[in-house]
Design an enzyme around this catalytic site. Structure first.
Site, PDB file in Angstrom:
ATOM      1  CG  PHE A  11      -1.613   1.242   1.542  1.00  0.00           C
ATOM      2  CD1 PHE A  11      -2.281   1.970   0.562  1.00  0.00           C
ATOM      3  CD2 PHE A  11      -1.603   1.730   2.839  1.00  0.00           C
ATOM      4  CE1 PHE A  11      -2.920   3.162   0.867  1.00  0.00           C
ATOM      5  CE2 PHE A  11      -2.240   2.916   3.158  1.00  0.00           C
ATOM      6  CZ  PHE A  11      -2.891   3.638   2.176  1.00  0.00           C
ATOM      7  CG  ASP A  50       9.314 -15.074   0.936  1.00  0.00           C
ATOM      8  OD1 ASP A  50       8.282 -14.387   0.859  1.00  0.00           O
ATOM      9  OD2 ASP A  50       9.325 -16.312   0.825  1.00  0.00           O
ATOM     10  CB  SER A 114       4.901   1.881  14.213  1.00  0.00           C
ATOM     11  OG  SER A 114       3.609   2.128  14.745  1.00  0.00           O
ATOM     12  CE1 TYR A 139       3.973  -4.257  12.225  1.00  0.00           C
ATOM     13  CE2 TYR A 139       3.811  -2.264  13.549  1.00  0.00           C
ATOM     14  CZ  TYR A 139       3.877  -2.879  12.310  1.00  0.00           C
ATOM     15  OH  TYR A 139       3.849  -2.116  11.174  1.00  0.00           O
ATOM     16  CE  LYS A 143       7.188  -1.680  11.587  1.00  0.00           C
ATOM     17  NZ  LYS A 143       7.632  -1.537  10.175  1.00  0.00           N
ATOM     18  NE  ARG A 206      -4.821   3.947  17.732  1.00  0.00           N
ATOM     19  CZ  ARG A 206      -5.101   3.826  19.021  1.00  0.00           C
ATOM     20  NH1 ARG A 206      -5.369   4.917  19.735  1.00  0.00           N
ATOM     21  NH2 ARG A 206      -5.120   2.647  19.610  1.00  0.00           N
ATOM     22  NE  ARG A 263      -8.199  -4.332  18.176  1.00  0.00           N
ATOM     23  CZ  ARG A 263      -7.945  -4.003  16.909  1.00  0.00           C
ATOM     24  NH1 ARG A 263      -7.905  -4.944  15.992  1.00  0.00           N
ATOM     25  NH2 ARG A 263      -7.733  -2.745  16.562  1.00  0.00           N
TER      26      ARG A 263
END
Length: 307
Positions: A11, A50, A114, A139, A143, A206, A263
Site C-alpha cells: 500500500f 521473500d 510506527s 510488533y 520496530k 488516532r 483489545r
C-alpha cells in the site's frame, strides 16, 4: 538516484514508487507479491522474493543509493501470537540488510517504523520524537529494536538514515482484506452492505495521514542530509466515531455498527507532534481527513463496483 523499495508493491510502497518515478529516479521494487490493485509499472525493475531470501536481497542492493525499508512480516494485532517469528523474520533479516549495506557502501537507508505502537501509552499529547517509547506489542518492540540497530550502524559505519514514524495511513490501494487500516475496511463493509465492526466503544483517538502526503514526506526524509527520526501524521486526533460520522455524511448510507470488546494492545489515545518534519523537511499534510476519506470512498466504490 538509484532507489530500492523493499515492499514496493504494498500500500504505502506503491505510492512511494509513484513519487520516486515522478521525481525521475530509477526504481527497483523488492516484494514477494505483485500489486493487488494495478498492473506492474513500466520503467520499474521488479524482484519477487521473500525478505528472508538473502541472496536475492544482496543482488537487489547492488549499485543502490537509497534503500527504503517498508517490509514487515507481522501486524500489531497478531505479533504477540508468535514473537519468535516476529523477531527472526524482521529484526534478524534487517540486520542482514544492514550488513549488506555496509559491505556495498550504500549511503542511505529509510526505515518505516510506527507512529502508533512504538510509543505505547503517551503521557503527553501530541507526542514528539523525543518521548520515551514503551511499546505494548511485539510488533512495536521489533520496530523499536530495528530503529536502535539502524542508529548503531550509523554510529559504527556511518550509514545515513531517516526513520519514519507514520500515523495511520489511509487512501487508495489499501487492501481491506489485509485487515490493517480501519478506513479501507469500513468502506469495504459499507460497499458490501455488511455491518461495520468496531473494537471498543469507538472513542479511541488516532492520527491519520493520507497516503500520498505520507509518501511525499518519506521522499523528503530521504533527501535529508542528516540522520533523523521523523513523525509524519496530521498532528490531530480523531475518534473512530468521528470517522463513522464522516462516512455517513459522504456515503449517505445508514450502515449498521457492531461494537466488539476492546483489545488489550489498543492505546486509548495517540496523535503525533509533526513540528520537526515541518521545520526540517518543510513537509506537512495537504489533505484533510474528510477530503481523504471522500477520495478513498470514490476510489474503492468505483473499483469494487466495477470488479
Amino acid at each position: 538516484m538509484n532507489t530500492l523499495v523493499l515492499g514496493g508493491n504494498g500500500f504505502i510502497g506503491s505510492h512511494l514508487v509513484d513519487k520516486l518515478l515522478k521525481e525521475k529516479h530509477d526504481v527497483t521494487v523488492f516484494d514477494r507479491n505483485k500489486e493487488f490493485f494495478r498492473e506492474s509499472l513500466k520503467g520499474v525493475k521488479y524482484i519477487y522474493a521473500d525478505f528472508g531470501n538473502r541472496q536475492e536481497l544482496s543482488n537487489a542492493l547492488k549499485n543502490i543509493d537509497v534503500v527504503f525499508h517498508l517490509i514487515s512480516t507481522t501486524l500489531p494485532k497478531t505479533s504477540n501470537e508468535d514473537p519468535i517469528f516476529d523477531v527472526s523474520s524482521n529484526v534478524l533479516e534487517t540486520l542482514h540488510l544492514l550488513n549488506e549495506c555496509v559491505r556495498l557502501k550504500i549511503p542511505k537507508i529509510v526505515f518505516l517504523s510506527s507512529g502508533g505502537v512504538v510509543y505505547g501509552i503517551p503521557k503527553v499529547l501530541p507526542i514528539d520524537e523525543n518521548c520515551i517509547a514503551n511499546p505494548l506489542c511485539s510488533y512495536g518492540i521489533t520496530k523499536q529494536t530495528i530503529e536502535k540497530y539502524i542508529i548503531l550502524y550509523n554510529y559504527l559505519y556511518g550509514i545515513n538514515y531517516s526513520i519514519i514514524r507514520p500515523a495511520n495511513a489511509y487512501g487508495e490501494r489499501q487492501n481491506p482484506a489485509n485487515n490493517q487500516g480501519i478506513i479501507s475496511v469500513l468502506i469495504k463493509n459499507i460497499i458490501d452492505k455488511k455491518p461495520v465492526q468496531i473494537w471498543g466503544d469507538g472513542k479511541v483517538i488516532r492520527d491519520y495521514v493520507w497516503v500520498k502526503d505520507l509518501s511525499a514526506g518519506i521522499y523528503s526524509a530521504a533527501l535529508n542530509q542528516n540522520s533523523e527520526i521523523f513523525n509524519l501524521g496530521s498532528g490531530l486526533g480523531y475518534t473512530i466515531k468521528d470517522i463513522l460520522e464522516i462516512l455517513k455524511e459522504i456515503t449517505e448510507i445508514n450502515f449498521e455498527i457492531k461494537y466488539q470488546p476492546s483489545r488489550n494492545f489498543d492505546v486509548p489515545a495517540i496523535y503525533l507532534d509533526i513540528s520537526k518534519a515541518k521545520q526540517i523537511l518543510r513537509w506537512e499534510p495537504t489533505v484533510s481527513l474528510r477530503e481523504g476519506i471522500e477520495s478513498s470512498w470514490k476510489y474503492f466504490n468505483n473499483f469494487y463496483r466495477c470488479d
